[in-house]
Write a protein that holds these residues in place. Structure first.
Motif, PDB file in Angstrom:
ATOM      1  N   ARG A   1       1.315   6.867   2.423  1.00 33.68           N
ATOM      2  CA  ARG A   1       0.334   7.697   3.139  1.00 33.68           C
ATOM      3  C   ARG A   1      -0.802   6.852   3.713  1.00 33.68           C
ATOM      4  O   ARG A   1      -1.341   7.158   4.788  1.00 33.68           O
ATOM      5  CB  ARG A   1      -0.212   8.789   2.215  1.00 33.68           C
ATOM      6  N   HIS A   2      -1.164   5.779   3.011  1.00 35.48           N
ATOM      7  CA  HIS A   2      -2.203   4.897   3.528  1.00 35.48           C
ATOM      8  C   HIS A   2      -1.723   4.147   4.774  1.00 35.48           C
ATOM      9  O   HIS A   2      -2.478   3.985   5.737  1.00 35.48           O
ATOM     10  CB  HIS A   2      -2.629   3.895   2.452  1.00 35.48           C
ATOM     11  N   ARG A   3      -0.462   3.724   4.743  1.00 40.33           N
ATOM     12  CA  ARG A   3       0.079   3.017   5.910  1.00 40.33           C
ATOM     13  C   ARG A   3       0.197   3.947   7.114  1.00 40.33           C
ATOM     14  O   ARG A   3      -0.086   3.559   8.252  1.00 40.33           O
ATOM     15  CB  ARG A   3       1.439   2.421   5.559  1.00 40.33           C
TER      16      ARG A   3
ATOM     17  N   PRO B   1       0.841  -1.210   0.000  1.00 41.29           N
ATOM     18  CA  PRO B   1       0.000   0.000   0.000  1.00 41.29           C
ATOM     19  C   PRO B   1       0.870   1.253   0.000  1.00 41.29           C
ATOM     20  O   PRO B   1       2.007   1.245   0.489  1.00 41.29           O
ATOM     21  CB  PRO B   1      -0.794  -0.128   1.299  1.00 41.29           C
ATOM     22  N   PRO B   2       0.370   2.343  -0.548  1.00 36.94           N
ATOM     23  CA  PRO B   2       1.129   3.604  -0.532  1.00 36.94           C
ATOM     24  C   PRO B   2       1.483   4.013   0.901  1.00 36.94           C
ATOM     25  O   PRO B   2       0.777   3.678   1.858  1.00 36.94           O
ATOM     26  CB  PRO B   2       0.158   4.606  -1.179  1.00 36.94           C
TER      27      PRO B   2
ATOM     28  N   LEU C   1      -1.659   6.630   7.659  1.00 35.32           N
ATOM     29  CA  LEU C   1      -3.014   6.914   8.126  1.00 35.32           C
ATOM     30  C   LEU C   1      -3.569   5.746   8.944  1.00 35.32           C
ATOM     31  O   LEU C   1      -4.159   5.942  10.012  1.00 35.32           O
ATOM     32  CB  LEU C   1      -3.919   7.208   6.934  1.00 35.32           C
ATOM     33  N   THR C   2      -3.340   4.530   8.458  1.00 33.66           N
ATOM     34  CA  THR C   2      -3.828   3.345   9.176  1.00 33.66           C
ATOM     35  C   THR C   2      -3.159   3.211  10.535  1.00 33.66           C
ATOM     36  O   THR C   2      -3.822   2.968  11.554  1.00 33.66           O
ATOM     37  CB  THR C   2      -3.565   2.077   8.340  1.00 33.66           C
TER      38      THR C   2
END
Length: 281
Positions: free
Chosen positions: A7-9, A4-5, A11-12
């Motif tokens: 920024r997604h990691r 995953p990108p 955010l998660t």
């Protein structure tokens, strides 16, 4: 498998951190406050220690009023342990039957079970009290034990899980080998449904352990109280005896320990169930 990108990691991870802090901060406050006396409990910063003596404080909780907290704790273990075990076995049998045995009215029975899931427990407490009073079981251990053995959600979950996890071909092979229906359920059904049964047991144990309203309605003898109802009675008398505030905090800390242990021990069965499902897929 693509990563995953970033920024997604981020955010998660941030959302999970916030969620973890939301659940862990009250437990941390409880652990810190349980080491304080009554004066420090109200007169010092809540999230840091002040003259900590945890063993002395918790020992005072256990010894207060001739060890009544120990009796309440044992009552909670009795109610939750027996109730959750019985509810799990009954839910497994009912769910397995609804999933694997066709009979007239099966879907009607399942809809009644779903209706039971939607009924709040507080709405049933007073009717149960009148029923148990007529039977002479009010203000006894049975008044809390028997309602805890019924779990509509457990029946629902076991039916759904058995439909997906117990192959009909495996059951037919067992019947061809001469196995009876009881043996098939005990040796195959329960084993294949283990992750669902662990979930039902844990949910029912936590539900009974934290249940306050049903024991409040059913019980008048303080010797039969579970720990949650007992701690509430301490809070009610704390204005006249302020040390009960500190005992209530210490008792609340002790009351969450069985739930933490249970979650730690049983979570491996969830991981096993997920791994088995991945291998079957």
């Amino acid at each position: 498998m693509t990563t995953p990108p970033l920024r997604h990691r981020i955010l998660t991870a941030s959302l999970l951190t916030v969620a973890a802090l939301y659940f862990l901060i009250p437990v941390y406050w409880l652990a810190v406050s349980a080491t304080k006396n009554t004066a420090d409990l109200f007169g010092t910063f809540g999230f840091w220690f002040a003259h900590p003596h945890p063993l002395d404080r918790l020992g005072a909780v256990l010894a207060h009023d001739h060890g009544v907290y120990v009796r309440w704790f044992a009552n909670s273990l009795l109610y939750a342990g027996i109730g959750a075990t019985a509810a799990t076995l009954l839910s497994a049998a009912a769910g397995f039957a609804l999933a694997k045995y066709p009979f007239r009215g099966r879907e009607t029975v399942f809809r009644v079970v779903l209706a039971g899931v939607l009924l709040p427990g507080t709405a049933l407490a007073l009717p149960l009290y009148f029923l148990f009073s007529d039977l002479g079981l009010a203000d006894t251990y049975w008044a809390v034990l028997l309602p805890g053995t019924v779990s509509p959600f457990g029946v629902y979950l076991c039916r759904i899980y058995a439909t997906a996890a117990v192959p009909d071909a495996l059951l037919e092979a067992a019947r061809i080998d001469g196995a009876g229906e009881t043996r098939i359920f005990a040796t195959l059904g329960l084993r294949l449904m283990t992750p669902a049964l662990v979930t039902v047991f844990l949910f029912q144990f936590v539900h009974i352990w934290n249940n306050y309203f049903l024991p409040l309605v059913m019980l008048s003898d303080s010797r039969l109280y579970p720990v949650q109802l007992g701690l509430t009675t301490w809070t009610g008398y704390a204005d006249r005896n302020p040390v009960l505030y500190q005992y209530t905090v210490g008792g609340a800390l002790l009351s969450v320990i069985p739930l933490m242990i249970l979650m730690t021990v049983l979570q491996r069965y969830w991981r096993t169930g997920l791994a088995d499902g991945g291998l079957k897929a």
